[in-house]
Write a protein that holds these residues in place. Structure first.
Motif, PDB file in Angstrom:
ATOM      1  N   HIS A  52       0.849  -1.178   0.000  1.00 44.68           N
ATOM      2  CA  HIS A  52       0.000   0.000   0.000  1.00 44.68           C
ATOM      3  C   HIS A  52       0.889   1.234   0.000  1.00 44.68           C
ATOM      4  O   HIS A  52       1.995   1.217   0.503  1.00 44.68           O
ATOM      5  N   LYS A  53       0.369   2.294  -0.529  1.00 45.03           N
ATOM      6  CA  LYS A  53       1.085   3.560  -0.517  1.00 45.03           C
ATOM      7  C   LYS A  53       1.118   4.111   0.900  1.00 45.03           C
ATOM      8  O   LYS A  53       0.092   4.159   1.588  1.00 45.03           O
ATOM      9  N   VAL A  54       2.276   4.505   1.358  1.00 43.56           N
ATOM     10  CA  VAL A  54       2.409   5.007   2.722  1.00 43.56           C
ATOM     11  C   VAL A  54       1.836   6.403   2.821  1.00 43.56           C
ATOM     12  O   VAL A  54       2.131   7.271   2.003  1.00 43.56           O
ATOM     13  N   LYS A  55       1.015   6.610   3.814  1.00 48.60           N
ATOM     14  CA  LYS A  55       0.518   7.950   4.109  1.00 48.60           C
ATOM     15  C   LYS A  55       1.390   8.553   5.207  1.00 48.60           C
ATOM     16  O   LYS A  55       1.843   7.842   6.100  1.00 48.60           O
ATOM     17  N   PRO A  56       1.627   9.839   5.147  1.00 50.48           N
ATOM     18  CA  PRO A  56       2.509  10.452   6.149  1.00 50.48           C
ATOM     19  C   PRO A  56       1.931  10.328   7.550  1.00 50.48           C
ATOM     20  O   PRO A  56       0.815  10.774   7.809  1.00 50.48           O
ATOM     21  N   LEU A  57       2.650   9.702   8.439  1.00 56.55           N
ATOM     22  CA  LEU A  57       2.221   9.508   9.814  1.00 56.55           C
ATOM     23  C   LEU A  57       3.131  10.300  10.730  1.00 56.55           C
ATOM     24  O   LEU A  57       4.352  10.300  10.564  1.00 56.55           O
ATOM     25  N   TYR A  58       2.537  10.962  11.702  1.00 58.41           N
ATOM     26  CA  TYR A  58       3.295  11.798  12.619  1.00 58.41           C
ATOM     27  C   TYR A  58       3.594  11.009  13.883  1.00 58.41           C
ATOM     28  O   TYR A  58       2.762  10.247  14.379  1.00 58.41           O
ATOM     29  N   GLU A  59       4.775  11.194  14.389  1.00 60.87           N
ATOM     30  CA  GLU A  59       5.195  10.517  15.600  1.00 60.87           C
ATOM     31  C   GLU A  59       5.781  11.541  16.566  1.00 60.87           C
ATOM     32  O   GLU A  59       6.067  12.673  16.198  1.00 60.87           O
ATOM     33  N   LYS A  60       5.942  11.114  17.786  1.00 58.49           N
ATOM     34  CA  LYS A  60       6.549  11.975  18.793  1.00 58.49           C
ATOM     35  C   LYS A  60       8.040  12.084  18.540  1.00 58.49           C
ATOM     36  O   LYS A  60       8.658  11.129  18.074  1.00 58.49           O
ATOM     37  N   PRO A  61       8.662  13.206  18.838  1.00 57.36           N
ATOM     38  CA  PRO A  61       8.059  14.454  19.328  1.00 57.36           C
ATOM     39  C   PRO A  61       7.472  15.287  18.191  1.00 57.36           C
ATOM     40  O   PRO A  61       7.915  15.211  17.054  1.00 57.36           O
ATOM     41  N   VAL A  62       6.456  16.084  18.518  1.00 53.71           N
ATOM     42  CA  VAL A  62       5.777  16.936  17.555  1.00 53.71           C
ATOM     43  C   VAL A  62       6.402  18.324  17.585  1.00 53.71           C
ATOM     44  O   VAL A  62       6.643  18.882  18.664  1.00 53.71           O
ATOM     45  N   ASP A  63       6.694  18.854  16.423  1.00 56.32           N
ATOM     46  CA  ASP A  63       7.226  20.216  16.315  1.00 56.32           C
ATOM     47  C   ASP A  63       6.045  21.175  16.243  1.00 56.32           C
ATOM     48  O   ASP A  63       5.446  21.378  15.190  1.00 56.32           O
ATOM     49  N   PHE A  64       5.681  21.772  17.359  1.00 53.97           N
ATOM     50  CA  PHE A  64       4.500  22.636  17.425  1.00 53.97           C
ATOM     51  C   PHE A  64       4.700  23.941  16.663  1.00 53.97           C
ATOM     52  O   PHE A  64       3.723  24.593  16.295  1.00 53.97           O
ATOM     53  N   THR A  65       5.938  24.338  16.426  1.00 54.80           N
ATOM     54  CA  THR A  65       6.182  25.616  15.760  1.00 54.80           C
ATOM     55  C   THR A  65       5.807  25.583  14.288  1.00 54.80           C
ATOM     56  O   THR A  65       5.679  26.634  13.662  1.00 54.80           O
ATOM     57  N   LYS A  66       5.648  24.382  13.703  1.00 59.94           N
ATOM     58  CA  LYS A  66       5.327  24.260  12.285  1.00 59.94           C
ATOM     59  C   LYS A  66       3.876  23.861  12.028  1.00 59.94           C
ATOM     60  O   LYS A  66       3.529  23.466  10.931  1.00 59.94           O
ATOM     61  N   ILE A  67       3.051  23.939  13.041  1.00 60.23           N
ATOM     62  CA  ILE A  67       1.655  23.532  12.916  1.00 60.23           C
ATOM     63  C   ILE A  67       0.781  24.766  12.744  1.00 60.23           C
ATOM     64  O   ILE A  67       1.003  25.802  13.382  1.00 60.23           O
ATOM     65  N   ASP A  68      -0.204  24.648  11.881  1.00 55.00           N
ATOM     66  CA  ASP A  68      -1.152  25.735  11.651  1.00 55.00           C
ATOM     67  C   ASP A  68      -1.845  26.092  12.956  1.00 55.00           C
ATOM     68  O   ASP A  68      -2.286  25.218  13.716  1.00 55.00           O
ATOM     69  N   ILE A  69      -1.967  27.384  13.209  1.00 53.00           N
ATOM     70  CA  ILE A  69      -2.544  27.842  14.479  1.00 53.00           C
ATOM     71  C   ILE A  69      -3.987  27.378  14.650  1.00 53.00           C
ATOM     72  O   ILE A  69      -4.472  27.177  15.762  1.00 53.00           O
TER      73      ILE A  69
END
Length: 577
Positions: A52-69
């Motif tokens: 299957h095509k890999v979907k982007p999965l987020y893991e710890k730690p999360v970079d909060f500075t690059k997340i939409d407000i």
């Protein structure tokens, strides 16, 4: 095909990929090798392996500075009055925006303030709320603030329950705890014992206060001092796990739905008019500023009522309108500076600061007062409008409470107000022509679209940039259609260009030593506004000498000294508004 610990092998094939870490049966594993890129292997119950095509999965730690407000979680600070909620709010957003004043018998904060918290590498939206008194009289200000807090708390993910450690566990703290369980059973708040800078840890009174706070039933408390910053590390450690887990769920759900990465930083727009719009709603007390903000948001976001001076804090609210980011700022009623210091005096100072930060200023007038006084603006409102123009802000005038002039008996008065107000405003503020005037009834919700249309139109004019070639073609036409008494008296403007926007600022390069007179500057300003539809915003024109140095028979212009400041009204640098 066989499964081994940490690897997948296929007999008779060159397929081999290591899985790190070990993946149990029934779970997805991400593989990475030269032959199989962007794939993952998921074992089916029958042992068949499918790619299957890999979907982007987020893991710890999360970079909060690059997340939409807009995706960040919300944390509300709650508690009884005078426990330091606003001080903690200022500490988290790293600015002194919320009013802080020691008034045990009064409530300084009455509205919900929103800000972006920066606690270490954590980022989240933080809300400052009014002090809760569960036994408040029905219909009173405290009862209305409690209802508004409950409505906002229902949309919040986390909460910080603050108590005053110096006074111990107050009976009202227990009532607030019960109120919190009733209105937000899904939230387990973090109990923060504030004002602990004067107490000692260990066997002292701080340990006793911590044991006493367990009666609230929300777990172990943390000791902080919002004033000095003590205990922010403990607050970070208490918030981080819950906030990070929530953020991972939101990001992975967003990837599943949109198949796009949310953590990518969006490149800024080149068009300045697409940048976030700062709109300040200003005016005298009790003209309907807070009601207008609720009407624009279409929700009860700030406290409203018949009491004058109800708003104290300048409330800044973020919302999206037709794909555009808008920051609304509801300010306290504009009064003359009071001699005694207090919350009212601080509110006026805060309103003036927000006026200087705004891009567009919405000046709200009371239609009933205009009709009774037979004049459009009082002295205080003229001061507000002129200060907005001096600061180079766009100006929109909103005549509110037009519903009070409805009916047959008021039809003539209604018509006279709509005709007289724009003319009188232009007379009182002649420095800016074409100021838009919108007639609304915020209580009934009428005129909301017209207000936003005029605000955005004014903002786009405020951000306008005109090409130099177009300006110089315009200059030749303008100078040609003006009837000069003598050709020698005609100003020698060789070059005209725009040097900045927000507000539009132009430079006229002159030959010779003669400067433009005030009348000639007003003529150029009026022509700019008429020909390029720049009404409602201030325009600044400066002058510079242009010298020529002949190089190989050609004349190359070079900039000379800037002219001395001209003594024009409302200008410190020779600009004409």
């Amino acid at each position: 095909m066989y499964w081994f610990s940490g690897s997948l092998y296929q007999v008779g094939s060159s397929l081999k990929c290591n899985l790190l870490p070990e993946v149990p049966r029934g779970f997805c594993g991400v593989v990475q090798n030269e032959t199989l890129e962007d794939t993952h292997v998921e074992p089916e119950p029958d042992g068949v392996v499918e790619d299957h095509k890999v979907k982007p999965l987020y893991e710890k730690p999360v970079d909060f500075t690059k997340i939409d407000i807009n995706l960040l979680p919300t944390v509300m600070i709650i508690g009884r009055p005078n426990v330091g909620k606003s001080a903690l709010f200022n500490r988290l957003i790293r600015r002194r925006e919320a009013l802080v004043y020691n008034t045990p018998d009064d409530h300084v904060t009455r509205d919900i303030r929103e800000g972006l918290a920066k606690l270490g590498d954590l980022r989240f939206k933080v809300l400052d709320s009014a002090g809760l008194e569960t036994e408040a009289t029905s219909g009173s200000i405290l009862d209305r603030t409690a209802g508004m807090t409950a409505n906002v708390l229902a949309k919040t993910q986390f909460a910080i329950f603050m108590i005053d450690v110096r006074s111990g566990l107050h009976p009202l703290d227990l009532e607030v705890g019960k109120w919190l369980r009733k209105h937000a059973p899904q939230i387990k708040p973090i109990v923060a014992m504030n004002k602990c800078e004067s107490l000692h840890n260990g066997t002292g009174s701080l340990a006793g206060a911590a044991a006493e706070s367990l009666m609230l039933g929300f777990g172990d408390p943390i000791a902080i001092s919002a004033e000095t910053g003590l205990g922010m590390t403990e607050l970070y450690e208490a918030l981080r796990p819950s906030v990070e887990d929530y953020m991972l769920r939101v990001l992975n759900d967003s990837c599943t739905q949109n198949n796009s990465s949310t953590q990518d930083v969006t490149s800024p727009e080149d068009d300045e008019s697409k940048l976030p719009l700062q709109l300040a709603i200003v005016g005298r007390p009790n003209v309907g500023k807070s009601t207008l903000l609720n009407a624009l948001l279409q929700e009860d976001r700030v406290l409203v009522g018949p009491e004058a001076g109800l708003t104290r804090d300048s409330v800044r609210v973020h919302f999206e309108y037709q794909g555009r980011t808008v920051y609304l700022v509801d300010t306290a009623g504009w009064l003359q500076r009071e001699k005694e210091k207090g919350p009212a005096s601080l509110s006026v100072m805060q309103s003036r600061k927000n006026l200087m930060r705004a891009h567009v200023v919405a000046l709200v007038l009371d239609a009933e007062e205009v009709a009774n006084a037979r004049r459009s603006m009082t002295h205080a409102e003229v001061v507000i409008a002129r200060r907005a123009v001096e600061e180079g802000r766009g100006l929109v005038v909103i005549v509110n409470k037009m519903d009070l002039l409805s009916g047959r008996q008021n039809s003539a008065l209604y018509k006279r107000v709509k005709e007289a107000v724009p003319q009188e405003i232009q007379t009182v503020i002649p420095q800016v022509t074409g100021i838009p005037v919108v007639f609304t009834s915020a209580l009934e919700g009428r005129g909301r679209i017209a207000v936003m249309h005029q605000v955005i139109d004014t903002y786009q004019k405020w951000c306008l940039r005109l090409p130099t070639s177009r300006l110089n073609r315009w200059l030749r036409k303008v100078m040609g259609r003006h009837s000069w008494k003598d050709q020698s008296a005609q100003p020698k403007i060789k070059y005209f260009t725009q040097v900045k926007a927000r507000p539009p600022t132009f430079v006229a390069f002159l030959s010779g030593k003669k400067t433009l007179s005030d009348a000639e500057l007003r003529f150029l300003t009026k022509s700019l506004k008429e020909d390029f539809d720049l009404g409602g915003i201030p325009i600044r024109i400066t002058q510079r000498f242009l010298t020529f140095s002949n190089i190989r028979g050609t004349s190359t212009p070079s900039l000379g000294e800037r002219l001395p400041s001209l003594k024009l009204w409302g200008s410190k640098e020779g600009h004409l508004n």
